[in-house]
Design an enzyme around this catalytic site. Structure first.
Site, PDB file in Angstrom:
ATOM      1  N   GLY A 159       0.831  -1.207   0.000  1.00  0.00           N
ATOM      2  CA  GLY A 159       0.000   0.000   0.000  1.00  0.00           C
ATOM      3  C   GLY A 159       0.862   1.251   0.000  1.00  0.00           C
ATOM      4  N   ASP A 214       4.949  -9.268   4.949  1.00  0.00           N
ATOM      5  CA  ASP A 214       4.137 -10.091   4.033  1.00  0.00           C
ATOM      6  C   ASP A 214       4.937 -10.589   2.826  1.00  0.00           C
ATOM      7  OD1 ASP A 214       2.159  -9.334   5.765  1.00  0.00           O
ATOM      8  OD2 ASP A 214       1.281  -7.842   4.434  1.00  0.00           O
ATOM      9  N   ARG A 217      -5.799 -28.219  18.541  1.00  0.00           N
ATOM     10  CA  ARG A 217      -5.708 -26.926  19.223  1.00  0.00           C
ATOM     11  C   ARG A 217      -5.270 -25.890  18.195  1.00  0.00           C
ATOM     12  NH1 ARG A 217      -7.751 -29.614  22.536  1.00  0.00           N
ATOM     13  NH2 ARG A 217      -7.330 -29.761  24.776  1.00  0.00           N
TER      14      ARG A 217
HETATM   15  O1  F6P Z   1       0.988  -5.899   6.225  1.00  0.00           O
HETATM   16  C1  F6P Z   1       1.517  -6.331   7.424  1.00  0.00           C
HETATM   17  C2  F6P Z   1       0.433  -6.947   8.281  1.00  0.00           C
HETATM   18  O2  F6P Z   1       1.008  -7.342   9.509  1.00  0.00           O
HETATM   19  C3  F6P Z   1      -0.340  -8.110   7.648  1.00  0.00           C
HETATM   20  O3  F6P Z   1       0.355  -9.329   7.704  1.00  0.00           O
HETATM   21  C4  F6P Z   1      -1.611  -8.101   8.441  1.00  0.00           C
HETATM   22  O4  F6P Z   1      -2.664  -8.651   7.705  1.00  0.00           O
HETATM   23  C5  F6P Z   1      -1.833  -6.622   8.693  1.00  0.00           C
HETATM   24  O5  F6P Z   1      -0.568  -5.985   8.556  1.00  0.00           O
HETATM   25  C6  F6P Z   1      -2.406  -6.284  10.030  1.00  0.00           C
HETATM   26  O6  F6P Z   1      -2.693  -4.931  10.027  1.00  0.00           O
HETATM   27  P1  F6P Z   1      -2.885  -4.044  11.328  1.00  0.00           P
HETATM   28  O7  F6P Z   1      -1.555  -3.964  12.018  1.00  0.00           O
HETATM   29  O8  F6P Z   1      -3.327  -2.725  10.798  1.00  0.00           O
HETATM   30  O9  F6P Z   1      -3.882  -4.749  12.188  1.00  0.00           O
END
Ligand code: F6P
Length: 326
Positions: free
Chosen positions: A107, A130, A250
Site C-alpha cells: 500500500g 508479508d 488446538r
Molecule cells: O501488512 C503487514 C500486516 O502485519 C499483515 O500481515 C496483516 O494482515 C496486517 O498488517 C495487520 O494490520 P494491522 O496492524 O493494521 O492490524
C-alpha cells in the site's frame, strides 16, 4: 536531476523488523554525501500533518537492532485522495525537500507511485513482513517474521507430541502465504494452507488423519492468515468430525507477535544494503523506482509497474513440503 541537498525519509504501513536499519542506512548514506535529511513522523499521516524534523547521524544511532520503527508508522486513507497528496507535496516543497524515500510495503509503495506520477522524486524501499511486493524477492522484515513463526512451530511441536495432538498455527501475511510457506517448510509442517493454493477443511483434516495413521505423535498445520481454510473453518469442521480424525486439535493464532521484536541479521543486512542503494540511485539522478533485491542483485523497478500488483508465494514448493511430511 541537479545534485540533491535535502531529502526526507518515512516509514509507512504495518511496521516490520529492520525498518530502523533502513532508516539508519538512508540517513547516514545521505549525510555522507553532504545532504540534509528530514524524518517524517508517522508515515503519510505525518507528512499530511507536516510532522518533519531534521535527522543527524547520532539520531539514528543505536537503532539497528530495534524492532518497529523509531519514525512511527500509520495507515493513511487520506493520502489515497488527490487532495491529501497535494497537501503532502506542499509540505515537502515548503521545506525545500527535493526527494522522499518511502520504506514500506504494498500500500505504501502505491502511495509512492502516486507521488512519482505527480512529478516528485520518490524512491521506494520494500519493507513488509508479508513479502508481497512485485519487483522484489525478499522484503525487509519477512525473514524475522518467518523465524518468529518457526520458533512458535518448534515450541508447539513439543507439546503437541506429548499430548498426541494436532495444532493449527495461523501466521500473518495478509493475502500472501510467504511466511506460512517458508515457516511451514522449515518447521516440517504436515499441512500448509495458503491463499495461493486453497484447501478445504476436509483436505486439512484428511492429511492430519493420515499423519496419525502413519504413526506420527503430532501433526502441525500452518495456516496463512489469508487462506480461505482459516483456523475458524478448521475448528468448525473438527467440531463436527472429531471422532473420525484421531488427533485432538488446538489452535494458535500468532497475530502481531510475528511483526514485533528485534530484526534478524539477514533483515539488518538487507535493510542496510537497500537503504544505501536507494541513496546511491538518488545520487545518480534516478527516482520513481522501487529498489529491490532480485536473485541476489539490487535492481530497480518503476513504481508505476509495482502499484496494484502482488508477488504471490511460490505454491509449487507445497509439493516439497508434502513429500517431506511423510
Ligand atoms: O501488512 C503487514 C500486516 O502485519 C499483515 O500481515 C496483516 O494482515 C496486517 O498488517 C495487520 O494490520 P494491522 O496492524 O493494521 O492490524
Amino acid at each position: 536531476m541537479p545534485s540533491l541537498k535535502k531529502i526526507a525519509v518515512l516509514t509507512s504501513g504495518g511496521d516490520a523488523p529492520g525498518m530502523n536499519a533502513a532508516v539508519r542506512a538512508v540517513t547516514r548514506g545521505a549525510l555522507a554525501r553532504g545532504w540534509e535529511v528530514f524524518a517524517v513522523r508517522n508515515g503519510y499521516a505525518g507528512l499530511l500533518a507536516n510532522e518533519l524534523d531534521p535527522l543527524a547521524a547520532r539520531d539514528v544511532g543505536g537503532i539497528i537492532q530495534a524492532g518497529g520503527t523509531v519514525l512511527g508508522s500509520a495507515r493513511c486513507p487520506e493520502f489515497a485522495e488527490p487532495a491529501g497528496r497535494t497537501k503532502a507535496l506542499a509540505n515537502l516543497r515548503g521545506r525545500g525537500i527535493e526527494a522522499l524515500v518511502v520504506i514500506g510495503g504494498n500500500g505504501s509503495q502505491s502511495g509512492s507511485a502516486s507521488l512519482a506520477r505527480e512529478g516528485f522524486a520518490v524512491l521506494g524501499v520494500p519493507s513488509t513482513i508479508d513479502n508481497d511486493l512485485y519487483g522484489n524477492d525478499v522484503s525487509i522484515g519477512c525473514d524475522t517474521a518467518i523465524n518468529i513463526t518457526l520458533e512458535a512451530i518448534d515450541r508447539l511441536r513439543t507439546t503437541a507430541s506429548s499430548h498426541q495432538r494436532a495444532f493449527a498455527v495461523e501466521t500473518m501475511g495478509r493475502n500472501c502465504g510467504y511466511i506460512a510457506l517458508m515457516a511451514g517448510i522449515a518447521g516440517g509442517a504436515e499441512v500448509i494452507a495458503l491463499p495461493e493454493h486453497e484447501l478445504q477443511p476436509a483436505d486439512v483434516a484428511a492429511r492430519l488423519r493420515a499423519a496419525r495413521e502413519r504413526g506420527k505423535t503430532h501433526a502441525l498445520a500452518v495456516i496463512a492468515e489469508g487462506a480461505k481454510c482459516g483456523v475458524h473453518e478448521l475448528m468448525d469442521y473438527y467440531g463436527a468430525h472429531r471422532p473420525s480424525i484421531g488427533f485432538d486439535l488446538r489452535v494458535t493464532r500468532l497475530g502481531h507477535v510475528v511483526r514485533g521484536g528485534a530484526p534478524t541479521a539477514a533483515d539488518r543486512v538487507l535493510a542496510t544494503r537497500l537503504g544505501a542503494a536507494a541513496i546511491a540511485m538518488l545520487a545518480e539522478g534516478r527516482h520513481g523506482v522501487l529498489v529491490g533485491m532480485v536473485k541476489g542483485d539490487i535492481i530497480s523497478t518503476p513504481l508505476t509497474e509495482i502499484a496494484g500488483r502482488m508477488r504471490p508465494a511460490d505454491a509449487s514448493l507445497l509439493e516439497l513440503a508434502r513429500t517431506m511430511a511423510l
